[in-house]
Design an enzyme around this catalytic site. Structure first.
Site, PDB file in Angstrom:
ATOM      1  N   LYS A 144       0.832  -1.210   0.000  1.00 45.26           N
ATOM      2  CA  LYS A 144       0.000   0.000   0.000  1.00 45.26           C
ATOM      3  C   LYS A 144       0.862   1.254   0.000  1.00 45.26           C
ATOM      4  O   LYS A 144       0.622   2.188  -0.762  1.00 45.26           O
ATOM      5  CB  LYS A 144      -0.912   0.003   1.239  1.00 45.26           C
ATOM      6  CG  LYS A 144      -2.084  -0.973   1.136  1.00 45.26           C
ATOM      7  CD  LYS A 144      -2.812  -1.165   2.479  1.00 45.26           C
ATOM      8  CE  LYS A 144      -3.919  -2.208   2.324  1.00 45.26           C
ATOM      9  NZ  LYS A 144      -4.545  -2.568   3.618  1.00 45.26           N
ATOM     10  N   GLN A 165      -4.573  -0.982   9.737  1.00 47.34           N
ATOM     11  CA  GLN A 165      -4.487  -2.343   9.200  1.00 47.34           C
ATOM     12  C   GLN A 165      -5.054  -3.350  10.202  1.00 47.34           C
ATOM     13  O   GLN A 165      -4.691  -3.341  11.377  1.00 47.34           O
ATOM     14  CB  GLN A 165      -3.016  -2.677   8.893  1.00 47.34           C
ATOM     15  CG  GLN A 165      -2.800  -4.029   8.275  1.00 47.34           C
ATOM     16  CD  GLN A 165      -3.375  -4.136   6.866  1.00 47.34           C
ATOM     17  OE1 GLN A 165      -3.305  -3.192   6.076  1.00 47.34           O
ATOM     18  NE2 GLN A 165      -3.987  -5.270   6.558  1.00 47.34           N
ATOM     19  N   ASP A 168     -11.213   3.254   4.099  1.00 47.12           N
ATOM     20  CA  ASP A 168     -11.688   1.864   4.052  1.00 47.12           C
ATOM     21  C   ASP A 168     -13.207   1.811   3.908  1.00 47.12           C
ATOM     22  O   ASP A 168     -13.766   0.758   3.558  1.00 47.12           O
ATOM     23  CB  ASP A 168     -11.277   1.111   5.327  1.00 47.12           C
ATOM     24  CG  ASP A 168     -10.073   0.203   5.098  1.00 47.12           C
ATOM     25  OD1 ASP A 168      -9.806  -0.134   3.924  1.00 47.12           O
ATOM     26  OD2 ASP A 168      -9.417  -0.160   6.089  1.00 47.12           O
TER      27      ASP A 168
END
Lengths: 296, 296
Positions: free
Chosen positions: A58, A102, A125
């Site tokens: 990422k 995460q 997200d």
């Protein structure tokens, strides 16, 4: 990937590459014309090896697109309160437009509490209840990356999906439910199927669009697929290998068999997977524009 | 109502009466044991005659259940800012546990902005994005009253709905979408159909549960209904009357014809309608308990 005839292949890897190029070009324009650089902060607690691979990937792609990439790694014994304070600091940081924590988090930390502390405007997200609600009601949401990626692949392949029968298999908050909302926005008739569904083969057989997101290797049989349907395989399942010991990745769909019936199908790997990070970058760009009052 | 054989009638009016009695008993316990009286504030701007009837009815039933009923009527030329200030005052008022702003609002007021100003914990209509999101993700939401009422009728009639095929016709934010979420929670395989759906008769024919919420008189034909299915008719449509000039109410389903196939069906009027206000009272009670840290 060799099991899918080229004209039927929905090549997520190639599409994601194009998407990243487009994002990089837009980032350049933002920097040149407005002096704004989109910034993504990725927070990781502890040392999960799989998470480590994702986070590296990422951050690398964020930088390659010309965005600011901030990596915050905290030790496994970080307290929930310390993590919340970091999230609140990132919420206020004007250089940061997207915040990603995460998962999984260590057990002593309440993941819901942490995710709900991210301001919805920076929740790239798309997991915050406000974003879930806005996606459902038609407001300006940030949309979870994986279903967003599936939706982009479908739109690219099919164009207008109005009136098509779409079946989503799997009702997770991360994929299945938001996927159903996105297909509804495209005016599909949407069926959400899951482990309790009685006659899944018949349900799938009626579908023009099948999105499989169950996490069970090759659970969707090729013969269930209607002739001419489009199949999006979200599953990434690692199977133990043969005598040589090499493991291999398979999806939730029997790819080769399904490709005999489908008009289009994503491979595993190289289908939905590469789209997820590309959509994370897209969400960061979108969040940055909105936070600066610019058009999407 | 005479068109439905008694054994097939799903009598929302009687069920709502029982629900209100149960709520009144719980309110009494709250008052006796905790010294807490649930309070509902209904805010109305302007003088829409239909809204007036609803508001009177809501306030009357609130009082009858032993709750505090606060009616705030504002003139049609109230500014958006004045209304927002009132909502914010009610948000902070410890005697008020539920806030309902009666729609429609005058045109010069942004209804979304007003509804989103109600704190989610007091949003007894369940329209706030946070409540929409929590309903989807399985959190502690307040659920919109009409689909909640439909869900209670279905659970009472069918018990375990796991694996049943449910079709919701109509995708409004107020009924169709939350209804689909509630049926999914009951482990149904859920199809959301709407104006763009291609073969609606076939979609309905496959359903064990049909919820019609489209607002078109008798749009769902009786012959579409599968033998043994359960039909919930959310529509309340007023048709011009015969020569004598009396209008009559009909649902979204051809009731008499559908009753020939269905195992259970709600009448119009006397089906879903009475459940909506009863569920508003239930939501107010739920909100009150949660705000005071008591179990639901």
């Amino acid at each position: 990937m060799t099991t899918i005839p080229p004209e039927k292949l929905i090549d997520g890897k190639a599409f994601a590459e194009g998407l990243r190029k487009q994002i990089a070009a837009e980032v350049q324009v933002l920097r040149d014309q407005h002096g704004i650089q989109p910034g993504l902060a990725v927070v990781m607690v502890g040392e999960d090896p799989a998470s480590d691979v994702y986070v590296r990937s990422k951050c690398k792609q964020t930088g390659e697109c010309g965005m600011l990439s901030v990596e915050r790694r905290l030790p496994a014994d970080t307290s929930e309160n310390e993590l919340l304070l970091l999230v609140e600091a990132l919420n206020k940081d004007p250089a940061i437009h997207g915040i990603l924590v995460q998962l999984p988090l260590p057990r002593h930390i309440n993941a819901d509490r942490v995710l709900n502390t991210i301001v919805p405007e920076k929740d790239v997200d798309g997991f915050h209840p406000v974003n879930v609600g806005l996606l459902s009601t038609g407001g300006q949401a940030l949309v979870p990356c994986t279903p967003l990626g599936c939706s982009l692949l479908l739109k690219d392949r099919l164009g207008d999906m109005s009136g098509m029968n779409a079946v989503v298999i799997g009702r997770s908050n991360i994929v299945g439910k938001p996927m159903a909302q996105l297909l509804l926005k495209e005016n599909c008739t949407v069926t959400l199927a899951h482990s309790r569904t009685r006659d899944l083969p018949a349900v799938v057989k009626a579908a023009d669009i099948v999105v499989a997101a169950v996490g069970i290797p090759e659970m969707v049989k090729g013969e269930w697929i209607k002739d001419g349907a489009t199949v999006i395989d979200v599953g990434i399942n690692r199977l133990p290998g043969s005598a040589e010991g090499k493991s291999r990745l398979v999806g939730d769909v029997e790819t080769a068999e399904a490709a005999k019936h489908a008009a289009g199908i994503t491979p595993v790997p190289g289908g939905v997977g590469p789209m997820t990070i590309a959509c994370l970058l897209r969400n960061t760009l979108t969040a940055c524009k909105r936070l600066h009052g610019l058009e999407d």
